[in-house]
Design a protein around this motif. Structure first.
Motif, PDB file in Angstrom:
ATOM      1  N   GLY A  52     -12.279   5.707 -16.689  1.00 32.19           N
ATOM      2  CA  GLY A  52     -10.971   5.295 -16.197  1.00 32.19           C
ATOM      3  C   GLY A  52     -11.115   4.481 -14.933  1.00 32.19           C
ATOM      4  N   ARG A  53     -10.068   3.750 -14.600  1.00 40.21           N
ATOM      5  CA  ARG A  53     -10.081   2.914 -13.394  1.00 40.21           C
ATOM      6  C   ARG A  53      -8.990   3.354 -12.422  1.00 40.21           C
ATOM      7  NH1 ARG A  53     -13.494  -1.360 -13.558  1.00 40.21           N
ATOM      8  NH2 ARG A  53     -14.306  -1.902 -15.626  1.00 40.21           N
ATOM      9  N   LEU A  54      -9.353   3.381 -11.154  1.00 42.32           N
ATOM     10  CA  LEU A  54      -8.396   3.752 -10.122  1.00 42.32           C
ATOM     11  C   LEU A  54      -7.311   2.692 -10.006  1.00 42.32           C
ATOM     12  CD1 LEU A  54     -10.838   5.078  -7.383  1.00 42.32           C
ATOM     13  CD2 LEU A  54      -9.332   6.438  -8.855  1.00 42.32           C
ATOM     14  N   VAL A  55      -6.089   3.148  -9.778  1.00 43.74           N
ATOM     15  CA  VAL A  55      -4.923   2.274  -9.707  1.00 43.74           C
ATOM     16  C   VAL A  55      -4.662   1.879  -8.258  1.00 43.74           C
ATOM     17  CG1 VAL A  55      -2.432   2.177 -10.164  1.00 43.74           C
ATOM     18  CG2 VAL A  55      -3.958   3.369 -11.752  1.00 43.74           C
ATOM     19  N   GLU A  56      -4.049   0.736  -8.068  1.00 44.23           N
ATOM     20  CA  GLU A  56      -3.725   0.281  -6.715  1.00 44.23           C
ATOM     21  C   GLU A  56      -2.874   1.325  -5.994  1.00 44.23           C
ATOM     22  OE1 GLU A  56      -1.758  -3.609  -4.450  1.00 44.23           O
ATOM     23  OE2 GLU A  56      -1.873  -3.537  -6.647  1.00 44.23           O
ATOM     24  N   ASP A  57      -3.250   1.614  -4.760  1.00 41.69           N
ATOM     25  CA  ASP A  57      -2.572   2.598  -3.908  1.00 41.69           C
ATOM     26  C   ASP A  57      -2.640   4.021  -4.464  1.00 41.69           C
ATOM     27  OD1 ASP A  57      -1.792   0.678  -2.014  1.00 41.69           O
ATOM     28  OD2 ASP A  57       0.048   0.216  -3.101  1.00 41.69           O
ATOM     29  N   TYR A  58      -3.665   4.300  -5.275  1.00 42.36           N
ATOM     30  CA  TYR A  58      -3.821   5.646  -5.843  1.00 42.36           C
ATOM     31  C   TYR A  58      -3.873   6.717  -4.760  1.00 42.36           C
ATOM     32  CZ  TYR A  58      -8.663   5.739  -4.307  1.00 42.36           C
ATOM     33  OH  TYR A  58      -9.793   5.739  -3.522  1.00 42.36           O
ATOM     34  N   ASP A  59      -4.465   6.353  -3.612  1.00 40.62           N
ATOM     35  CA  ASP A  59      -4.656   7.334  -2.539  1.00 40.62           C
ATOM     36  C   ASP A  59      -3.340   7.820  -1.939  1.00 40.62           C
ATOM     37  OD1 ASP A  59      -4.619   4.575  -1.714  1.00 40.62           O
ATOM     38  OD2 ASP A  59      -5.067   5.226   0.317  1.00 40.62           O
ATOM     39  N   LYS A  60      -2.271   7.072  -2.137  1.00 35.68           N
ATOM     40  CA  LYS A  60      -0.970   7.487  -1.617  1.00 35.68           C
ATOM     41  C   LYS A  60      -0.340   8.589  -2.460  1.00 35.68           C
ATOM     42  CE  LYS A  60       0.023   2.995   0.478  1.00 35.68           C
ATOM     43  NZ  LYS A  60       0.950   1.822   0.500  1.00 35.68           N
ATOM     44  N   HIS A  61      -0.934   8.868  -3.607  1.00 36.75           N
ATOM     45  CA  HIS A  61      -0.368   9.856  -4.521  1.00 36.75           C
ATOM     46  C   HIS A  61      -1.250  11.100  -4.661  1.00 36.75           C
ATOM     47  CE1 HIS A  61       2.637   6.882  -5.595  1.00 36.75           C
ATOM     48  NE2 HIS A  61       1.648   6.000  -5.698  1.00 36.75           N
ATOM     49  N   LEU A  62      -2.200  11.242  -3.741  1.00 36.47           N
ATOM     50  CA  LEU A  62      -3.047  12.421  -3.725  1.00 36.47           C
ATOM     51  C   LEU A  62      -2.420  13.508  -2.861  1.00 36.47           C
ATOM     52  CD1 LEU A  62      -6.509  10.666  -3.211  1.00 36.47           C
ATOM     53  CD2 LEU A  62      -5.403  11.282  -5.385  1.00 36.47           C
ATOM     54  N   LEU A  63      -2.819  14.745  -3.079  1.00 36.10           N
ATOM     55  CA  LEU A  63      -2.275  15.885  -2.333  1.00 36.10           C
ATOM     56  C   LEU A  63      -3.363  16.537  -1.488  1.00 36.10           C
ATOM     57  CD1 LEU A  63      -0.058  17.490  -5.137  1.00 36.10           C
ATOM     58  CD2 LEU A  63       0.631  15.868  -3.363  1.00 36.10           C
ATOM     59  N   LYS A  64      -4.159  15.708  -0.843  1.00 33.17           N
ATOM     60  CA  LYS A  64      -5.343  16.235  -0.143  1.00 33.17           C
ATOM     61  C   LYS A  64      -4.984  17.224   0.962  1.00 33.17           C
ATOM     62  CE  LYS A  64      -6.774  12.080   0.872  1.00 33.17           C
ATOM     63  NZ  LYS A  64      -7.665  11.009   1.390  1.00 33.17           N
ATOM     64  N   GLU A  65      -3.906  16.983   1.710  1.00 34.72           N
ATOM     65  CA  GLU A  65      -3.548  17.903   2.791  1.00 34.72           C
ATOM     66  C   GLU A  65      -3.104  19.254   2.236  1.00 34.72           C
ATOM     67  OE1 GLU A  65      -0.742  16.194   5.470  1.00 34.72           O
ATOM     68  OE2 GLU A  65      -2.076  14.554   6.080  1.00 34.72           O
ATOM     69  N   ALA A  66      -2.309  19.222   1.167  1.00 35.58           N
ATOM     70  CA  ALA A  66      -1.866  20.477   0.548  1.00 35.58           C
ATOM     71  C   ALA A  66      -3.053  21.248  -0.021  1.00 35.58           C
ATOM     72  CB  ALA A  66      -0.857  20.177  -0.553  1.00 35.58           C
ATOM     73  N   HIS A  67      -4.012  20.520  -0.610  1.00 35.65           N
ATOM     74  CA  HIS A  67      -5.207  21.176  -1.157  1.00 35.65           C
ATOM     75  C   HIS A  67      -6.013  21.850  -0.051  1.00 35.65           C
ATOM     76  CE1 HIS A  67      -5.057  18.181  -4.754  1.00 35.65           C
ATOM     77  NE2 HIS A  67      -4.232  19.186  -4.908  1.00 35.65           N
ATOM     78  N   GLN A  68      -6.176  21.134   1.060  1.00 40.43           N
ATOM     79  CA  GLN A  68      -6.959  21.698   2.150  1.00 40.43           C
ATOM     80  C   GLN A  68      -6.262  22.903   2.766  1.00 40.43           C
ATOM     81  OE1 GLN A  68     -10.162  20.395   2.661  1.00 40.43           O
ATOM     82  NE2 GLN A  68     -10.251  22.422   3.583  1.00 40.43           N
ATOM     83  N   ASP A  69      -4.941  22.810   2.904  1.00 38.14           N
ATOM     84  CA  ASP A  69      -4.183  23.940   3.450  1.00 38.14           C
ATOM     85  C   ASP A  69      -4.327  25.173   2.550  1.00 38.14           C
ATOM     86  OD1 ASP A  69      -3.318  22.481   5.597  1.00 38.14           O
ATOM     87  OD2 ASP A  69      -1.335  22.031   4.752  1.00 38.14           O
ATOM     88  N   MET A  70      -4.266  24.969   1.240  1.00 37.05           N
ATOM     89  CA  MET A  70      -4.397  26.087   0.314  1.00 37.05           C
ATOM     90  C   MET A  70      -5.750  26.772   0.479  1.00 37.05           C
ATOM     91  SD  MET A  70      -3.850  26.172  -3.833  1.00 37.05           S
ATOM     92  CE  MET A  70      -4.691  24.607  -4.011  1.00 37.05           C
ATOM     93  N   LEU A  71      -6.820  25.975   0.588  1.00 32.05           N
ATOM     94  CA  LEU A  71      -8.151  26.555   0.732  1.00 32.05           C
ATOM     95  C   LEU A  71      -8.337  27.218   2.097  1.00 32.05           C
ATOM     96  CD1 LEU A  71     -10.335  23.772  -0.948  1.00 32.05           C
ATOM     97  CD2 LEU A  71      -9.618  25.957  -1.913  1.00 32.05           C
ATOM     98  N   ASN A  72      -7.748  26.639   3.124  1.00 28.11           N
ATOM     99  CA  ASN A  72      -7.915  27.170   4.484  1.00 28.11           C
ATOM    100  C   ASN A  72      -7.155  28.471   4.710  1.00 28.11           C
ATOM    101  OD1 ASN A  72      -9.540  25.023   5.178  1.00 28.11           O
ATOM    102  ND2 ASN A  72      -7.909  23.865   6.198  1.00 28.11           N
ATOM    103  N   ASN A  73      -6.100  28.698   3.922  1.00 32.70           N
ATOM    104  CA  ASN A  73      -5.224  29.848   4.160  1.00 32.70           C
ATOM    105  C   ASN A  73      -5.450  30.997   3.184  1.00 32.70           C
ATOM    106  OD1 ASN A  73      -3.755  28.811   6.423  1.00 32.70           O
ATOM    107  ND2 ASN A  73      -2.719  27.414   5.017  1.00 32.70           N
ATOM    108  N   ARG A  74      -6.621  31.038   2.581  1.00 33.13           N
ATOM    109  CA  ARG A  74      -6.929  32.134   1.658  1.00 33.13           C
ATOM    110  C   ARG A  74      -7.381  33.390   2.407  1.00 33.13           C
ATOM    111  NH1 ARG A  74     -11.171  29.773  -2.457  1.00 33.13           N
ATOM    112  NH2 ARG A  74     -12.001  28.926  -0.512  1.00 33.13           N
ATOM    113  N   TYR A  75      -7.318  34.508   1.717  1.00 33.77           N
ATOM    114  CA  TYR A  75      -7.698  35.812   2.280  1.00 33.77           C
ATOM    115  C   TYR A  75      -9.148  36.105   1.930  1.00 33.77           C
ATOM    116  CZ  TYR A  75      -7.444  40.863   3.208  1.00 33.77           C
ATOM    117  OH  TYR A  75      -7.654  42.128   3.689  1.00 33.77           O
ATOM    118  N   ASP A  76      -9.950  36.395   2.945  1.00 28.37           N
ATOM    119  CA  ASP A  76     -11.371  36.690   2.795  1.00 28.37           C
ATOM    120  C   ASP A  76     -11.536  38.179   2.478  1.00 28.37           C
ATOM    121  OD1 ASP A  76     -14.087  36.897   2.908  1.00 28.37           O
ATOM    122  OD2 ASP A  76     -14.295  36.263   5.000  1.00 28.37           O
TER     123      ASP A  76
END
Length: 391
Positions: free
Chosen positions: A318-342
């Motif tokens: 597949g090929r990446l689409v123009e401005d694909y990075d504007k539609h990623l949820l990287k901050e939400a993903h990082q928050d989910m991983l950072n806020n887990r219970y050890d």
């Protein structure tokens, strides 16, 4: 018609075990876990998280009212379905309030199921222009406490909205599949844990990649030099490297560096979640895109190797689409991983060994201390699962 991934997201339970802690408790050198197979943390689902709830939790954040009215196909790829007859997709269809005139099915072929769903969705959109499809991969990987496979367990789900004119990735038309009936990994109906021939499974994975790649290259005239990145099914973070490195031996130093650096980026989420079976290939794609620091751009070609033991494999691109990075949820993903219970070792083993009731009657379920997810399994009444939403 350009068809591909318009939106995507992943979910993992907010409870995990640190693998250094686990190794030390088991009397094992932690480097065997963190270096040998390349894993750091492992998601541990409570009894209130299953294939349905995880899949719905992955899909909810990416769907708006317009999407819900246009989704005519829901496919769940899983090898840990919750009913031998009723599909997880039917449950998820209701939880997400998708319109009633949509078809909902579950697909099984080990870790390949979600790719089968993706290809079904692409074909569906081709013949139903203007409509959308929801593909979900949701699984819980279990091998048992203190087993050789314990460190490669995990849990999570991936959701992908497939449409025309996608905003993240356009799927190319040529793909190559391969099937061979083998016993590298399987799970009979009467057991909750898989049976694995580890050495043979690794060999089969590498053989499938090299064989399918040779045919894919013939049909497309692509070489590895044409790709900016290659994503792999990752039961653990070093698995894909076993297949990629031999293929790179005759490539230039620049190509080797580019593909290996992007491979490393694609493993970040797997290292911190573990094996999520059908979703692991698409988790690696999100890891690559979320972790990339402007080395990828629109038009770049990405390869995909999907593998499901037993065995079916497929390579597509597949090929990446123009401005694909504007539609990623990287901050939400990082928050989910950072806020887990050890979890402590005791908590981990207690949660792992809990079993769902198998008798008539009403059985409320609660893991409020640990499970903070929006959708969760709240009770089983006369063998029927019931799910709730947290407000």
């Amino acid at each position: 018609m350009l068809i591909g991934i318009d939106k995507m997201n992943f979910f993992t339970p907010n409870t995990y075990i640190d693998l250094v802690k686990l190794a030390e408790h088991r009397g094992i050198d932690p480097n065997k876990f963190t270096v040998g197979i390349g894993q750091s943390k492992m998601a541990v689902p409570t009894i209130t998280q299953d294939t349905v709830s995880m899949g719905a939790n992955a899909a909810l954040p990416i769907l708006d009212a317009t999407d819900l009215g246009k989704i005519d196909l829901i496919v769940v790829g899983t090898e840990t379905g919750i009913d031998e007859s009723k599909s997880s997709a039917a449950f998820i269809h209701q939880l997400l309030n998708i319109h009633p005139f949509a078809k909902s099915v579950e697909v099984k072929q080990a870790c390949y199921g979600a790719t089968a769903g993706l290809m079904m969705a692409k074909d569906f959109i081709t013949t139903h222009p203007g409509r959308k499809a929801l593909v979900i991969a949701s699984d819980i990987s279990r091998y048992g406490l203190a087993t050789s496979g314990e460190v490669t367990q995990g849990a999570g789900a991936v959701a992908m909205l497939i449409s025309e004119n996608p905003r993240i990735l356009e799927l190319e038309d040529v793909s190559v599949s391969m099937t061979e009936s083998i016993f590298d990994f399987w799970r009979p109906n009467y057991t909750d844990t898989a049976i694995v021939n580890g050495k043979f499974s690794n060999e089969a994975y590498v053989n499938f990649f090299s064989t399918i790649w040779e045919e894919f290259s013939k049909r497309t005239s692509y070489s590895l030099a044409d790709f900016n990145a290659f994503c792999f099914h990752l039961p653990y973070s070093k698995m894909g490297k076993k297949a990629l490195l031999p293929a790179l031996e005759n490539e230039s130093e620049d190509v080797q560096k580019r593909l290996m650096s992007h491979y490393d980026l694609s493993t970040t989420y797997t290292k911190n979640i573990g094996n999520i079976y059908t979703g692991s290939l698409y988790l690696s794609l999100m890891s690559l895109l979320d972790s990339d620091e402007n080395s990828l751009k629109s038009g770049d070609l990405i390869g995909f190797f999907s593998y499901g033991s037993g065995a079916v494999g497929e390579i597509f691109s597949g090929r990446l689409v123009e401005d694909y990075d504007k539609h990623l949820l990287k901050e939400a993903h990082q928050d989910m991983l950072n806020n887990r219970y050890d979890l402590s070792i005791e908590e981990y083993e207690t949660i792992f060994t809990k079993e769902l009731p198998k008798t008539d009657g009403t059985h409320p379920l609660s893991e409020a201390k640990y499970d903070k997810s929006h959708f969760y399994l709240s009770s089983i009444t006369d063998h029927q699962r019931h799910y709730n939403e947290r407000q």
